[in-house]
Every structure is written in C-alpha cells, then in structure tokens.
Motif scaffolding. Structure first.
Motif, PDB file in Angstrom:
ATOM      1  N   GLY A 162       0.797  -1.228   0.000  1.00 62.90           N
ATOM      2  CA  GLY A 162       0.000   0.000   0.000  1.00 62.90           C
ATOM      3  C   GLY A 162       0.823   1.269   0.000  1.00 62.90           C
ATOM      4  N   VAL A 163       2.131   1.172   0.187  1.00 63.98           N
ATOM      5  CA  VAL A 163       3.012   2.344   0.121  1.00 63.98           C
ATOM      6  C   VAL A 163       3.420   2.545  -1.337  1.00 63.98           C
ATOM      7  CG1 VAL A 163       5.184   3.380   0.858  1.00 63.98           C
ATOM      8  CG2 VAL A 163       3.883   1.935   2.437  1.00 63.98           C
ATOM      9  N   LYS A 164       3.040   3.680  -1.915  1.00 67.91           N
ATOM     10  CA  LYS A 164       3.266   3.941  -3.330  1.00 67.91           C
ATOM     11  C   LYS A 164       4.410   4.927  -3.540  1.00 67.91           C
ATOM     12  CE  LYS A 164      -1.601   3.176  -4.491  1.00 67.91           C
ATOM     13  NZ  LYS A 164      -2.806   3.736  -5.144  1.00 67.91           N
ATOM     14  N   ALA A 165       5.262   4.617  -4.503  1.00 65.44           N
ATOM     15  CA  ALA A 165       6.330   5.540  -4.883  1.00 65.44           C
ATOM     16  C   ALA A 165       5.735   6.706  -5.666  1.00 65.44           C
ATOM     17  CB  ALA A 165       7.366   4.809  -5.724  1.00 65.44           C
ATOM     18  N   GLU A 166       6.160   7.898  -5.360  1.00 62.39           N
ATOM     19  CA  GLU A 166       5.672   9.102  -6.038  1.00 62.39           C
ATOM     20  C   GLU A 166       6.719   9.659  -7.001  1.00 62.39           C
ATOM     21  OE1 GLU A 166       2.620   9.996  -5.768  1.00 62.39           O
ATOM     22  OE2 GLU A 166       2.046   8.756  -4.041  1.00 62.39           O
ATOM     23  N   ASP A 167       7.964   9.754  -6.543  1.00 57.84           N
ATOM     24  CA  ASP A 167       9.038  10.321  -7.357  1.00 57.84           C
ATOM     25  C   ASP A 167       9.669   9.207  -8.185  1.00 57.84           C
ATOM     26  OD1 ASP A 167      11.066  11.802  -8.468  1.00 57.84           O
ATOM     27  OD2 ASP A 167      12.295  11.853  -6.641  1.00 57.84           O
ATOM     28  N   VAL A 168       9.035   8.868  -9.311  1.00 58.05           N
ATOM     29  CA  VAL A 168       9.519   7.751 -10.134  1.00 58.05           C
ATOM     30  C   VAL A 168       9.921   8.197 -11.540  1.00 58.05           C
ATOM     31  CG1 VAL A 168       8.269   5.964  -8.881  1.00 58.05           C
ATOM     32  CG2 VAL A 168       7.139   7.147 -10.778  1.00 58.05           C
TER      33      VAL A 168
END
Length: 390
Positions: A168-174
C-alpha cells in the motif's frame, strides 16, 4: 528460443536447458551470477537466502567464453540439499522411514498450489507439490533471462526494473531519464524503489508485516529501451508480443495482474489522452510524443520504450497461518509453515526483468535471425535504417 526448467526447492539442483541462442555470443558465468545475486537480495527476504549463494555452472553450449549455437545447460546447486537428502532423495523408502521423518505435508496453505496440485496429481504428501511450485524455481528462470539480457545488450537493448508499490506504500518520485538511471537508482535502494522517501516507508511496512507474522505484496515495473519497431505481429492472437509479455509476467509465482503502458487507467480517460501522437525527424525517424501505450500498437513494438507492470500478491506462507483442513483427518488446523519471506517484491522485480527480457530476445531472434550474433546485429542495423527512412 525455448527453455525448460527442472528441480525442486530442496532438491540437489535447479537446471535449465536453453535452445536457440545464437553462436558467438560472449557469455561468462559472471553475466548470470550477478543476476542470481540480485534475485537473492532485497529487503524482506527470509533465512533461505542466508543459506543459498547461487552460482551457475555451464554444462554445455558455451566454450571458451562464447556460445556455440548448441543447447546451453545451466545448473544452480542447492546448498541446503545436504539437510534434505533423505526427505527429498530419489531412492525408495519404507513406510517406517517415512513416518520417522515426520515431514509429510497434509495441511494445505491457503493461496498456494498445495491442495489443487495434490488433488490433480493424487499426492497424499503435498511436499510433492510445494517443492516444485516454490518460487525457488525462478532461480533458473533468472539465469535464462540473464542469457536473454546478454543477447539484448549485444544488440543495444537495455532492460531495468524497479518497485512502484509495497503493502500500500506507493512511490511518487519515479521519473527517470533512461534505463541506466533506473538501474542506478533501483540498485541503490534495499527495496529497488526510485523514491527514497517511499523506500523507507516500504521497509517499515515490511518490518510490520514480519512482526505481525504476515506478508505483503506490491507492484513492479520493467522498462526496456532500444527495441526496434515491428517485433511481434498483428496477424494472429498468439503472435502478439504484448500478449506474450502478459503471459510471461503472469507466470511468475504469486503474480495476479499485468499492465502495459498506462494499463487499466486507459479505461477512465478519453482516447485523446491515451493514444500517442506520431512524429518524425531525420535523425530518429518515427517516434511518439508520449508513450501511454507502453511501446506497443497492434501487438507490435513501436520503437518507444516498453513499459510493463506486474502485481504480486502477498506470499501465502504466514507465520501466523490461516486456517486450513488436514486432508487426512479433515480436521481444521493452522496451515503448514514453510520457511518463507515476509515480502519478496524487490526480488520479484528481478524475476520480472528476466521473463520480459526473454520474450523480447525471443521475438528479436525470430525476426532478425538466430544462427550467429554478427548476422543478427547486421540485420537489426539494416532494419533500423529502413524504418528511419520509411
């Protein structure tokens, strides 16, 4: 190309035989070992990774550092085999010896292949199922993928993977500049995530799952650059390369979904925000302003980077197991516990790279020839020039 794998999780070794690799490809054991090491790494791995130090052995098809065009046999030994020789040995044993071992599995784990496989193949001891259905088998799939990566890199095609989400933890700066950028940043992260802040939160989520006796899944993405236009075909369903990629990703243990490009998001936005406008210049030839379709149109590559994502469910083995039913007594029990990881998503990213690389390399050889490397690279170069001027 084609390959088969053989071996069990606690058997003596894992084996793959690869057929169709071009002759004169530079190939060293270290080209494969580095990928095997990557598969064993990542935050959340279990104790098995402390036991096994995977190294490949060439048994055929490679001579003096180059492929010969003959089938390549690769072997990876299981170091833990010495503790399982009686339980997993090929020689017959008596009923008394079987009872003494006390390792007969009659309690299927929810979410695993145990019960379905036991019913299908008629096994009262479900170890005959779980040993083969274990993700340990992906060791030699990564080995086969490493060979495919070597073919691709020889042809100027680059592959990298990274983790987008865990628990459930999503990467934002990809955002990334190139495949090399993805490689560098993902390798620097214990969870193979490009977002440093998300990486920390992902590790916290893994720690919590381990403390709770639970497991968590996630999403991985593979990016491939330098692919020529026209791999795959529109003419039949089984010739479409994006379909083959989807099948390959779904074949990875515990994977339950695949997206290419923006994937399911395409269902909620108008076509004007989905399809990629075509542009042309003299240097690059035909390209696209965007890459929403992930490098594919009509089952064929467009020349844009291939972008594939896969969804991995949480690992079925839980240290606080769910209830199940003993197939002998039919009584309710807590499901059997096999040594396992609390999260294998970072490792699954490496496996996903391998299966994607294999399908692309296979399509490359199908179109441009598979007898020898020089012929392959010359054909690709000529095709790229024709495509630029088309």
């Amino acid at each position: 190309m084609r390959y088969l794998t053989a071996g069990e999780s606690h058997g003596p070794q894992l084996t793959t035989i690869i057929e169709g690799v071009p002759a004169h490809l530079d190939l060293l054991a270290e080209d494969i070992d580095i990928e095997l090491q990557r598969r064993q790494g990542g935050y959340g791995r279990g104790r098995r990774m402390q036991i096994e130090k995977d190294r490949v052995q060439f048994m055929s098809g490679v001579r003096h550092g180059k492929t010969t065009g003959a089938p390549i046999a690769l072997v990876v030994e299981n170091k833990d085999w010495k503790n399982w020789t009686k339980i997993m040995g090929a020689d017959p044993i008596t009923e008394e010896e079987e009872q003494e071992m006390k390792r007969v599995i009659t309690r299927p784990r929810p979410g695993h292949a145990d019960l379905n496989g036991a019913i299908k193949y008629g096994h009262r001891d479900m170890r005959n199922i779980l040993e083969r259905s274990s993700a340990r088998e992906t060791t030699v799939r990564v080995a086969a993928g490493a060979v495919a990566k070597k073919i691709l890199s020889t042809c100027g095609i680059r592959v990298a993977g990274h983790v987008l989400e865990i628990g459930g933890v999503k990467a934002e700066d990809v955002a990334y500049e190139s495949v090399e950028d993805v490689k560098e940043r993902s390798e620097a992260s214990p969870v193979r995530c490009l977002d440093a802040q998300a990486s920390e939160k992902m590790m916290e989520a893994i720690d919590k799952a381990k403390k709770d006796g639970d497991s968590i899944g996630g999403i991985v993405e593979v990016v491939v650059e330098g692919v020529p236009v026209g791999l795959g075909s529109h003419v039949q369903y089984d010739r479409k390369l994006d379909a083959k990629l989807a099948a390959a990703v779904m074949s990875i243990n515990a994977f339950k979904g695949v997206e290419i490009g923006i994937g399911f998001e395409a269902a909620s936005v108008p076509g004007s925000q989905v399809h990629d406008e075509i542009i042309w210049d003299e240097e690059k030839g035909y390209t696209r302003k965007t890459n929403n379709l992930g490098g594919f149109e009509g089952g064929m590559t467009t020349g844009m980077p291939i972008v594939v994502r896969g969804v991995m469910k949480p690992i079925p083995t839980l240290y606080k197991p769910l209830n199940s039913v003993d197939i002998e007594s039919k009584e309710v029990f807590a499901a059997s516990i096999e040594r396992s990881d609390s999260c294998a998503v970072p490792a699954a990213s490496v496996v996903c790279e391998a299966v994607v690389a294999w399908e692309i390399a296979n399509a490359l050889l199908e179109k441009f020839g598979s007898d020898q490397v020089e012929e392959l690279t010359q054909n690709i170069e000529a095709h790229n020039e024709r495509a630029r001027l088309f």
